[in-house]
Design an enzyme around this catalytic site. Structure first.
Site, PDB file in Angstrom:
ATOM      1  N   ALA A 279       0.952  -0.961   0.024  1.00  0.00           N
ATOM      2  CA  ALA A 279       0.130   0.094  -0.177  1.00  0.00           C
ATOM      3  C   ALA A 279       0.622   1.418  -0.165  1.00  0.00           C
ATOM      4  O   ALA A 279       2.220   1.005   0.442  1.00  0.00           O
ATOM      5  CB  ALA A 279      -0.736   0.071   0.997  1.00  0.00           C
TER       6      ALA A 279
ATOM      7  N   GLU B 275       0.039  -9.320  -0.504  1.00  0.00           N
ATOM      8  CA  GLU B 275      -1.497  -9.516  -0.701  1.00  0.00           C
ATOM      9  C   GLU B 275      -2.442  -9.679  -1.868  1.00  0.00           C
ATOM     10  O   GLU B 275      -3.020 -10.597  -2.419  1.00  0.00           O
ATOM     11  CB  GLU B 275      -1.976  -8.499   0.273  1.00  0.00           C
ATOM     12  CG  GLU B 275      -1.937  -8.620   1.480  1.00  0.00           C
ATOM     13  CD  GLU B 275      -2.473  -7.892   2.780  1.00  0.00           C
ATOM     14  OE1 GLU B 275      -3.013  -8.111   3.295  1.00  0.00           O
ATOM     15  OE2 GLU B 275      -1.576  -6.195   2.631  1.00  0.00           O
TER      16      GLU B 275
HETATM   17  C1  T1G Z   1      -2.955  -2.803   3.337  1.00  0.00           C
HETATM   18  C2  T1G Z   1      -1.617  -3.852   3.356  1.00  0.00           C
HETATM   19  O1  T1G Z   1      -1.583  -4.713   4.280  1.00  0.00           O
HETATM   20  C3  T1G Z   1      -0.972  -2.833   4.396  1.00  0.00           C
HETATM   21  C4  T1G Z   1      -1.269  -2.154   5.244  1.00  0.00           C
HETATM   22  C5  T1G Z   1       0.318  -2.083   3.691  1.00  0.00           C
HETATM   23  O2  T1G Z   1       0.947  -2.374   2.128  1.00  0.00           O
HETATM   24  S1  T1G Z   1       1.915  -0.613   4.084  1.00  0.00           S
HETATM   25  C6  T1G Z   1       3.187  -1.038   3.089  1.00  0.00           C
HETATM   26  C7  T1G Z   1       3.773  -2.326   3.913  1.00  0.00           C
HETATM   27  N1  T1G Z   1       5.138  -2.412   2.433  1.00  0.00           N
HETATM   28  C8  T1G Z   1       5.966  -2.285   2.992  1.00  0.00           C
HETATM   29  O3  T1G Z   1       6.197  -2.258   4.111  1.00  0.00           O
HETATM   30  C9  T1G Z   1       7.273  -1.770   2.260  1.00  0.00           C
HETATM   31  C10 T1G Z   1       8.324  -0.730   2.829  1.00  0.00           C
HETATM   32  N2  T1G Z   1       9.363  -1.009   1.382  1.00  0.00           N
HETATM   33  C11 T1G Z   1      10.135  -1.386   1.617  1.00  0.00           C
HETATM   34  O4  T1G Z   1      10.813  -2.118   2.946  1.00  0.00           O
HETATM   35  C12 T1G Z   1      11.132  -0.895   0.805  1.00  0.00           C
HETATM   36  O5  T1G Z   1      11.261   0.416   0.561  1.00  0.00           O
HETATM   37  C13 T1G Z   1      11.685  -1.789  -0.549  1.00  0.00           C
HETATM   38  C14 T1G Z   1      10.374  -2.132  -0.722  1.00  0.00           C
HETATM   39  C15 T1G Z   1      12.650  -2.893   0.368  1.00  0.00           C
HETATM   40  C16 T1G Z   1      12.569  -0.842  -1.487  1.00  0.00           C
HETATM   41  O6  T1G Z   1      13.676  -0.513  -1.009  1.00  0.00           O
HETATM   42  P1  T1G Z   1      15.267   0.435  -1.398  1.00  0.00           P
HETATM   43  O7  T1G Z   1      16.183   0.579  -0.627  1.00  0.00           O
HETATM   44  O8  T1G Z   1      15.326  -0.347  -2.531  1.00  0.00           O
HETATM   45  O9  T1G Z   1      13.884   1.406  -1.630  1.00  0.00           O
HETATM   46  P2  T1G Z   1      13.781   2.579  -0.464  1.00  0.00           P
HETATM   47  O10 T1G Z   1      14.473   4.271  -0.561  1.00  0.00           O
HETATM   48  O11 T1G Z   1      13.167   2.217   0.597  1.00  0.00           O
HETATM   49  O12 T1G Z   1      12.614   3.393  -1.063  1.00  0.00           O
HETATM   50  C17 T1G Z   1      12.492   3.562  -2.835  1.00  0.00           C
HETATM   51  C18 T1G Z   1      11.475   4.956  -2.393  1.00  0.00           C
HETATM   52  O13 T1G Z   1      10.292   4.724  -2.421  1.00  0.00           O
HETATM   53  C19 T1G Z   1       9.697   4.687  -0.831  1.00  0.00           C
HETATM   54  N3  T1G Z   1       8.598   3.972  -0.919  1.00  0.00           N
HETATM   55  C20 T1G Z   1       8.959   2.410  -0.736  1.00  0.00           C
HETATM   56  N4  T1G Z   1       8.253   1.284  -0.879  1.00  0.00           N
HETATM   57  C21 T1G Z   1       6.760   2.245  -0.162  1.00  0.00           C
HETATM   58  C22 T1G Z   1       5.730   2.313   0.070  1.00  0.00           C
HETATM   59  N5  T1G Z   1       4.913   1.110   0.045  1.00  0.00           N
HETATM   60  N6  T1G Z   1       4.443   3.232  -0.099  1.00  0.00           N
HETATM   61  C23 T1G Z   1       5.033   4.769  -0.229  1.00  0.00           C
HETATM   62  N7  T1G Z   1       6.343   4.771  -0.658  1.00  0.00           N
HETATM   63  C24 T1G Z   1       7.180   4.052  -0.533  1.00  0.00           C
HETATM   64  C25 T1G Z   1      10.415   5.481  -0.202  1.00  0.00           C
HETATM   65  O14 T1G Z   1      10.335   6.212   0.754  1.00  0.00           O
HETATM   66  C26 T1G Z   1      11.229   6.111  -1.226  1.00  0.00           C
HETATM   67  O15 T1G Z   1      10.949   7.076  -1.203  1.00  0.00           O
HETATM   68  P3  T1G Z   1      12.084   8.256  -1.300  1.00  0.00           P
HETATM   69  O16 T1G Z   1      12.700   8.193   0.447  1.00  0.00           O
HETATM   70  O17 T1G Z   1      12.829   7.936  -2.757  1.00  0.00           O
HETATM   71  O18 T1G Z   1      11.208   9.109  -1.587  1.00  0.00           O
END
Ligand code: T1G
Length: 719
Positions: A61, A103
């Protein structure tokens, strides 16, 4: 958004497009709904493949949408319509499939993953739970115990483990989309009844109640007050005990308790703060996007004590060729053995080959002649470090970066002892350096932006949360910690016990209270620093001057404890007693209680009752107050820098967002009022005097933490 093409004649290919991680923003969700509809209603299409642009499936998300008014199609029905489709839908997973991304894939009928892909449901690390059916589908697919582990830890699994667990159907080393299209062609027209996970019965382990009881107990213990892990267990329990539809209701209920919680905000703040600190800026204006790092392929570590060994192992794990230098032969042999087993243990835990071949050992600094960067990790003594730097400037090739792992000595003084001070920065690792994820990159007034950029990039390559900070005594982390330790000692004088203070801090969420932590790191370390600073005086002086240093209140309790040879775990006695030297289980020590009573009597101090609230306010608000001074001095560029340092290096509970975020949650006016209260009660403790930046932030209406950088700049320009 999402793109649609028909490939191989009969396969509808839907590509998520929202760089960099194809997060499921409202526009992407709408795109998916529309393109799935297109594919399902196109008579030529026999099966569908969903993939992500730029070799990344989906990062879940869109976290940036949380806290804003949500619009666009909701995730749950979107995923349901895919699962209910009458044509096979195959997920082509490259890069990451995390949270809502996994998901979405679990709603598909088949999952093909690239061998380098990472999969997981990390919502708990954001203070949430998998709320698009993940907590109900994953247990049905891989069983309750495995699902509980993935959902309560939020850990990412490799494609190989995902295949072994049954999350994916196939793993490929080649082009994943091609493999998925080929697979989609092969399953076209097949019945899908057995591929709709939500219809699966959830395997029920025979001892279900016992299992959940045990897991809940473990989770509550490790959560230390975090609410999301507990809700995750409850959601999976619903999957194991309720029909799917009711389980989804329960998932929704539990998510509602988390989504707007302060803890979720704190953990999402830290998620973005961890990324923000990578966009560093120096007071000179030089910054991450204007300073080009130098390439570092070979590094040297000078001094193979505990820190040097950990740093060398962390460098080798990051794929660098390392020259490990220790002048003492015995120490060198011991270090070689210890480092080899650290590498072997690490490789066993993570899967892969230990990087033994990447480290070469030498007793001579000469061996560092051709490296790109040196990290000095010798004993914490300025004269010794200056001598090492002098030898290094004599042998290293021009342009070699000289970094010191000092935890608080003056980096600029060290730089001034070399012909090229612009090539000198601090790289302050935290023990154990191959485990702890924090790195303070310390720049002096003469450090070049390129040197900072190089150290920051190397830190990221080593998997560290790297934070660029200015040079000052104790840098950021230890400078603030000093105030925290000082207050804890004063509280003992006034009637508290180590147990009471530690309990308050551990209930707040710290893995260890201040006194148990000190026993772990060794009381003699701080004693040496206090002696070097002329604070610790030998013997049991009594009378008012015994508790005054440089005109201000000082507590010699810690010095007196050390004079008894009580250095903590390593001596089996410290603030607590231990079974034997080196044991880790702290037990109350009656000796300490009578020592404190005698100390108070000798100094005419009357013990009073002290509650947890006072412990938290005095220890945490004084630390926070110093944080404001650090921001005022420009040593840290913003509150995010301080919060990442404390969450990744000092055990500050992630669900409390870090000291500065916590202050904004408590309310700056409240923090100011309490500090004024305590300063009035203890006028001989100048550190309790509220910092003027705090006063001015309160005066300008206590803006939210993400605005402090701008407000501070404006306030500074008004000065
Ligand atoms: C309904 C549902 O059940 C629920 C409620 C959800 O789904 S909750 C959401 C669950 N998802 C997560 O927890 C995964 C979170 N992301 C990560 O773990 C990592 O990003 C990555 C995927 C392993 C990539 O790592 P990276 O090292 O290559 O790049 P990065 O530097 O981290 O990220 C690169 C850029 O992308 C942005 N970004 C990454 N994931 C994002 C996300 N899910 N939403 C918005 N922005 C995101 C991040 O802030 C950065 O921005 P900027 O700083 O460049 O402006």
């Amino acid at each position: 958004m999402a793109q649609y093409t028909r490939v191989s004649g009969v396969v509808g290919l839907i590509t998520l497009q929202n760089p960099p991680v194809n997060a499921l923003s409202a526009v992407v969700r709408q795109g998916i709904v529309d393109k799935v509809e297109t594919a399902l209603s196109d008579p030529k299409v026999k099966s569908v493949v969903i993939c992500g642009q730029n070799g990344n499936f989906c990062g879940g998300a869109d976290i940036k949408e949380f806290g804003t008014k949500m619009f666009g199609p909701p995730l749950i029905p979107m995923i349901h319509s895919i699962e209910a489709a009458n044509k096979p839908v195959v997920a082509a997973i490259e890069g990451s499939a995390l949270g809502g991304g996994l998901e979405l894939a679990l709603g598909c009928h088949y999952r093909i993953a690239h061998s380098k892909a990472r999969l997981g449901l990390p919502e708990v690390t954001l203070g949430l739970l998998p709320a698009a059916g993940g907590s109900q589908r994953l247990p049905r697919l891989i069983g309750v115990p495995a699902a509980l582990n993935l959902i309560t830890t939020g850990r990412h699994v490799t494609a190989a483990e995902a295949l072994q667990l049954g999350i994916v159907d196939q793993v490929t080393d080649h082009n994943t989309v091609d493999a998925a299209v080929k697979f989609a062609l092969s399953v076209a027209g097949r019945s899908l009844d057995a591929r709709r996970i939500s219809t699966y019965p959830c395997p029920r382990p025979s001892d279900l109640d016992a299992l959940f009881e045990e897991v809940m107990q473990k989770v509550r213990q490790s959560a230390r007050g975090a609410i999301a892990p507990v809700a995750c267990v409850q959601a999976v329990r619903a999957a194991a005990t309720l029909p799917y539809t009711q389980g989804m209701e329960r998932e929704k209920e539990l998510m509602a308790t988390l989504f707007t919680s302060g803890q979720a905000r704190a953990m999402q703040y830290i998620f973005f703060a961890q990324r923000a600190v990578g966009r560093w800026r120096m007071p000179s204006g030089a910054s991450w996007d204007t300073s080009k790092p130098r390439p570092v392929t070979k590094a040297a570590v000078i001094g193979l004590g505990t820190m040097g060994r950990g740093i060398a192992v962390a460098l080798a794990r990051a794929g660098l060729s390392v020259v490990a230098v220790e002048t003492q032969e015995k120490q060198l042999l011991e270090a070689k053995q210890a480092m080899s087993s650290m590498l072997e243990r690490g490789a066993k835990r993570r899967g892969g080959v230990p990087a033994l071949g990447l480290i070469s050992y030498s007793q001579s600094i000469q061996a560092a002649a051709d490296v790109d960067l040196v990290i000095e990790a010798v004993f914490e003594d300025m004269a010794l470090k200056i001598e090492v730097f002098k030898q290094l400037t004599a042998v290293c090739k021009p342009g070699t970066l000289l970094c010191t792992n000092t935890s608080g000595l003056d980096v600029d003084q060290l730089a001034s002892e070399t012909p090229n001070p612009e090539l000198v920065v601090g790289m302050h690792f935290f023990a154990p350096a191959h485990v702890m994820n924090l790195l303070e990159v310390v720049y002096g007034p003469r450090s070049s932006p390129q040197a900072v950029a190089t150290a920051m990039q190397l830190g990221k390559k080593m998997g560290k949360a790297s934070v660029a900070v200015g040079n000052c005594s104790g840098f950021v982390g230890n400078r603030m910690l000093k105030l925290y330790l000082e207050q804890a000692s004063f509280l003992l004088e006034e009637g508290a016990t180590p147990e009471l203070v530690d309990r308050a801090l551990e209930e707040f969420g710290f893995p260890m209270g201040v006194f148990r932590m000190s026993d772990l790191s060794g009381l003699d370390v701080g004693w040496r620093v206090r002696k070097a600073a002329g604070l610790a005086e030998p013997g049991e002086a009594s009378g008012p001057s015994a508790r005054i240093r440089k005109g201000y209140r000082y507590s010699p309790i810690g010095d007196l404890v050390c004079e008894q040879g009580r250095f903590g775990q390593k001596t089996g006695r410290g603030w607590y007693q231990y079974e034997k030297p080196g044991s880790r289980v702290a037990r109350s020590d009656p000796w300490m209680h009578s020592f404190l009573e005698q100390y108070r009597a000798r100094h005419g101090l009357v013990a009073r009752s002290i509650d947890h609230q006072e412990v938290l306010e005095r220890c945490l608000y004084s630390l926070i107050n110093e944080g404001f001074r650090i921001l005022e001095d420009g040593i840290a560029a913003g509150p995010e820098d301080i919060d990442v340092i404390y969450v990744f290096g000092y055990g500050w509970p992630r669900h409390r967002g870090g000291p500065m975020f916590y202050a904004s949650m408590v309310g700056l006016a409240k923090v100011l009022e309490r500090l004024e209260h305590y300063h009035q009660a203890h006028p001989d403790v100048p550190n309790l005097q509220p910092c003027s930046l705090l006063r001015r932030l309160v005066a300008s209406g206590s803006p939210p933490v993400h605005m402090w950088r701008e407000v501070r700049k404006k306030l500074h320009s008004q000065l």
